[in-house]
Design an enzyme around this catalytic site. Structure first.
Site, short mmCIF file in Angstrom:
data_model
loop_
_atom_site.label_atom_id
_atom_site.label_comp_id
_atom_site.label_asym_id
_atom_site.label_seq_id
_atom_site.Cartn_x
_atom_site.Cartn_y
_atom_site.Cartn_z
N LYS A 1 4.78 6.57 7.66
CA LYS A 1 3.74 6.57 8.68
C LYS A 1 3.67 5.22 9.35
O LYS A 1 4.10 4.22 8.78
CB LYS A 1 2.39 6.91 8.03
CG LYS A 1 2.00 5.90 6.96
CD LYS A 1 0.77 6.31 6.21
CE LYS A 1 0.41 5.29 5.17
NZ LYS A 1 0.09 3.97 5.71
N ASP B 1 1.29 3.88 -0.41
CA ASP B 1 1.77 2.54 -0.01
C ASP B 1 1.94 1.54 -1.15
O ASP B 1 1.54 0.37 -1.01
CB ASP B 1 0.84 1.95 1.06
CG ASP B 1 0.82 2.77 2.36
OD1 ASP B 1 1.49 3.81 2.43
OD2 ASP B 1 0.13 2.34 3.31
N CYS C 1 -5.61 2.27 3.81
CA CYS C 1 -4.81 3.50 3.77
C CYS C 1 -5.33 4.55 2.78
O CYS C 1 -5.25 5.74 3.05
CB CYS C 1 -3.34 3.16 3.55
SG CYS C 1 -2.67 2.28 5.00
C1 VGL Z 1 -2.39 -0.93 4.99
C2 VGL Z 1 -3.14 -2.56 6.39
C3 VGL Z 1 -2.07 -2.37 7.22
C4 VGL Z 1 -2.60 -0.15 3.73
C5 VGL Z 1 -1.31 -0.71 5.81
O1 VGL Z 1 -1.63 0.36 3.15
O2 VGL Z 1 -3.77 -0.04 3.31
N1 VGL Z 1 -3.30 -1.85 5.30
N2 VGL Z 1 -1.16 -1.44 6.93
#
Ligand code: VGL
Ligand code: ZN
Length: 240
Positions: free
Chosen positions: A140, A42, A185
């Protein structure tokens, strides 16, 4: 801390005969091989400075990841990829604010600012990532009613993203996890990778956390308990 001379003195020279100094003092060096994969989690505009869910110092992971990635022949990246009006967004729950929680059918859900909406600039991977050999981008969180922090399993705990099957099909045994955010994540991915039977390393200086109500310390504790190894990028040998 003892210095090198004091350690040598304490051990005595006879104990050291025949041992190369590097065997005693070199940082443990981990050499990724063909059964190793780097998972870059991410590293998207929404989680970087100026993004809607910016992680503090998130941009600092980019050069660390770029450098480390040179040691890997297998690199998989992930992209948080939500529908508009996703269930994890505080904006769709009346009276709720970001970072509060709600109970959903699959359990407790932290609510977030709108982020990583499919096809938006915020959902794009950082343009500063430089990992041309990356072989797979796994998206995802694209089911409107289910979140997915983990790159392996959605938050219902049963819907697979297919990543474990992919990695096993490619004979991967060890995964190294880096990116954003350490306590969401990255941690959920590392824990599920353990459950799927992989040897798991989280590269601490290649991650940054959100740290909502103690979540960062809890994530490290959960990962340690699950047998996830906590390492630094300097522990990884410089090239494949
Ligand atoms: C994430 C919160 C919401 C992450 C993704 O990538 O850690 N955190 N969505
Ligand atoms: Zn998300």
């Amino acid at each position: 801390m003892l210095n090198r001379r004091q350690i040598l003195a304490a051990l005595g020279t006879t104990a050291l005969a025949g041992l190369a100094p590097s065997a005693l003092f070199a940082a443990a060096t981990i050499k990724p091989d063909d059964t190793s994969a780097l998972l870059v989690i991410d590293v998207q505009n929404c989680f970087l400075p100026g993004g809607s869910l910016a992680v503090k110092e998130g941009e600092q992971v980019v050069p660390v990841i770029n450098k480390m990635a040179k040691a890997f022949s297998n690199v998989v990246m992930t992209q948080d990829w939500h529908t508009p009006g996703h269930v994890s967004f505080a904006s769709v729950h009346s009276g709720k604010k970001p970072f509060e929680t709600i109970d959903l059918p699959y359990g407790k859900q932290v609510l977030w600012p709108d982020h990583c909406v499919q096809g938006t600039d915020g959902a794009s991977l950082s343009k500063d990532l430089s990992i041309p050999q990356a072989e797979l981008i796994i998206r995802k969180g694209f089911h409107k009613d289910v979140d997915s922090y983990s790159a392996f399993l959605e938050a219902d705990g049963k819907t697979s993203t297919g990543l474990a099957g992919y990695l096993k099909g490619r004979k991967i045994k060890r995964v190294f996890v880096a990116g954003l955010a350490t306590d969401f994540c990255v941690a959920w991915t590392a824990l599920d990778a353990r459950k799927a039977g992989f040897e798991v390393y989280v590269v601490e200086d290649a991650c940054r956390g959100i740290d909502n109500q103690g979540s960062l310390a809890k994530a490290w504790a959960d990962m340690a308990k699950a047998g996830v190894k906590r390492i630094q990028s300097a522990d990884i040998a410089a090239s494949a």
